[in-house]
Design a protein around this motif. Structure first.
Motif, mmCIF file in Angstrom:
data_model
loop_
_atom_site.group_PDB
_atom_site.id
_atom_site.type_symbol
_atom_site.label_atom_id
_atom_site.label_comp_id
_atom_site.label_asym_id
_atom_site.label_seq_id
_atom_site.Cartn_x
_atom_site.Cartn_y
_atom_site.Cartn_z
ATOM 1 N N UNK A 91 1.187 8.582 10.267
ATOM 2 C CA UNK A 91 2.079 9.246 9.321
ATOM 3 C C UNK A 91 3.364 8.432 9.152
ATOM 4 N N UNK A 92 3.937 7.983 10.253
ATOM 5 C CA UNK A 92 5.154 7.166 10.196
ATOM 6 C C UNK A 92 4.877 5.858 9.455
ATOM 7 N N UNK A 93 3.740 5.247 9.732
ATOM 8 C CA UNK A 93 3.376 3.996 9.055
ATOM 9 C C UNK A 93 3.240 4.215 7.554
ATOM 10 N N UNK A 94 2.583 5.281 7.155
ATOM 11 C CA UNK A 94 2.417 5.576 5.726
ATOM 12 C C UNK A 94 3.762 5.867 5.071
ATOM 13 N N UNK A 95 4.620 6.626 5.756
ATOM 14 C CA UNK A 95 5.949 6.915 5.220
ATOM 15 C C UNK A 95 6.768 5.634 5.080
ATOM 16 N N UNK A 96 6.672 4.755 6.059
ATOM 17 C CA UNK A 96 7.376 3.478 6.007
ATOM 18 C C UNK A 96 6.924 2.674 4.791
ATOM 19 N N UNK A 97 5.624 2.592 4.590
ATOM 20 C CA UNK A 97 5.108 1.786 3.473
ATOM 21 C C UNK A 97 5.510 2.378 2.129
ATOM 22 N N UNK A 98 5.506 3.718 2.019
ATOM 23 C CA UNK A 98 5.948 4.360 0.773
ATOM 24 C C UNK A 98 7.437 4.085 0.523
ATOM 25 N N UNK A 99 8.262 4.226 1.571
ATOM 26 C CA UNK A 99 9.699 3.973 1.429
ATOM 27 C C UNK A 99 9.954 2.508 1.075
ATOM 28 N N UNK A 100 9.206 1.613 1.692
ATOM 29 C CA UNK A 100 9.338 0.192 1.413
ATOM 30 C C UNK A 100 8.968 -0.094 -0.050
ATOM 31 N N UNK A 101 7.860 0.470 -0.518
ATOM 32 C CA UNK A 101 7.442 0.243 -1.906
ATOM 33 C C UNK A 101 8.471 0.806 -2.899
ATOM 34 N N UNK A 102 9.022 1.987 -2.590
ATOM 35 C CA UNK A 102 10.056 2.571 -3.466
ATOM 36 C C UNK A 102 11.279 1.664 -3.516
ATOM 37 N N UNK A 103 11.691 1.174 -2.355
ATOM 38 C CA UNK A 103 12.874 0.304 -2.312
ATOM 39 C C UNK A 103 12.624 -0.996 -3.080
ATOM 40 N N UNK A 104 11.480 -1.604 -2.889
ATOM 41 C CA UNK A 104 11.193 -2.857 -3.597
ATOM 42 C C UNK A 104 11.074 -2.618 -5.101
ATOM 43 N N UNK A 105 10.546 -1.469 -5.504
ATOM 44 C CA UNK A 105 10.503 -1.132 -6.937
ATOM 45 C C UNK A 105 11.926 -0.991 -7.476
ATOM 46 N N UNK A 106 12.824 -0.399 -6.682
ATOM 47 C CA UNK A 106 14.224 -0.285 -7.094
ATOM 48 C C UNK A 106 14.874 -1.660 -7.208
ATOM 49 N N UNK A 107 14.550 -2.562 -6.292
ATOM 50 C CA UNK A 107 15.087 -3.930 -6.341
ATOM 51 C C UNK A 107 14.630 -4.619 -7.623
ATOM 52 N N UNK A 108 13.343 -4.560 -7.906
ATOM 53 C CA UNK A 108 12.794 -5.224 -9.096
ATOM 54 C C UNK A 108 13.386 -4.632 -10.374
ATOM 55 N N UNK A 109 13.561 -3.310 -10.404
ATOM 56 C CA UNK A 109 14.096 -2.648 -11.593
ATOM 57 C C UNK A 109 15.614 -2.812 -11.719
ATOM 58 N N UNK A 110 16.259 -3.327 -10.673
ATOM 59 C CA UNK A 110 17.699 -3.502 -10.719
ATOM 60 C C UNK A 110 18.486 -2.264 -10.313
ATOM 61 N N UNK A 111 17.811 -1.244 -9.808
ATOM 62 C CA UNK A 111 18.489 -0.023 -9.372
ATOM 63 C C UNK A 111 19.118 -0.190 -7.990
ATOM 64 N N UNK A 112 18.701 -1.211 -7.255
ATOM 65 C CA UNK A 112 19.278 -1.527 -5.945
ATOM 66 C C UNK A 112 19.656 -3.000 -5.955
ATOM 67 N N UNK A 113 20.754 -3.312 -5.320
ATOM 68 C CA UNK A 113 21.229 -4.703 -5.346
ATOM 69 C C UNK A 113 21.213 -5.365 -3.980
ATOM 70 N N UNK A 114 20.914 -4.591 -2.931
ATOM 71 C CA UNK A 114 20.860 -5.155 -1.588
ATOM 72 C C UNK A 114 19.519 -4.829 -0.948
ATOM 73 N N UNK A 115 18.943 -5.836 -0.319
ATOM 74 C CA UNK A 115 17.647 -5.667 0.337
ATOM 75 C C UNK A 115 17.831 -4.880 1.627
ATOM 76 N N UNK A 116 16.975 -3.880 1.819
ATOM 77 C CA UNK A 116 16.994 -3.106 3.059
ATOM 78 C C UNK A 116 16.504 -3.944 4.222
#
Length: 142
Positions: free
Chosen positions: A15-40
């Protein structure tokens, strides 16, 4: 004989692994879309999941055999390779979009891909041209 791991503990690891991967994918999507400017970093993702960074790292390593950075870097490479297929984007633009300076992006990319982003792009375009030529040759001979 080693003591078996309780099923509840195994379920929580996955469950933790799946949550991590979902959070990671959301963050990287935000980076690509320009909604986030700093890499986690791992600690930032652990904060999103409300668990300690060490617990996150240990849990993912136990569940998958790989550390969290393995998945983060692999996904980042997938995104970089996709972006390099767009001829309108420069390597420097892609690097900036992914929060890298061009030099560090080139080093990062080369470490995982074995060639620079420019070389990868040229190889991809050559493969595309060869595939198109093959399709055209088939069409003509039919």
């Amino acid at each position: 004989m080693p003591t078996p791991v309780p099923k509840k503990l195994l379920a929580r690891q996955h469950e933790i692994t799946a949550e991590f991967r979902r959070a990671m994918d959301r963050h990287l999507a935000d980076i690509v879309a320009g909604r986030a400017t700093e890499m986690f970093e791992v600690r930032d993702l652990a904060g999103v999941l409300c668990i300690h960074p060490t617990h996150l790292s240990n849990t993912i390593k136990l569940a998958t055999g790989h550390p969290p950075c393995y998945f983060f870097e692999a996904r980042l490479m997938e995104i970089a390779r996709e972006m390099l297929h767009d001829p309108r984007r420069s390597v420097a633009d892609i690097a900036a979009n992914l929060t890298y300076d061009p030099s560090n992006f080139t080093k990062f990319f080369k470490r995982f891909q074995g060639c620079t982003p420019k070389q990868y792009r040229e190889q991809a375009w050559a493969a595309q041209r060869a595939a198109l030529a093959e399709v055209e040759a088939e069409t003509i001979t039919l």
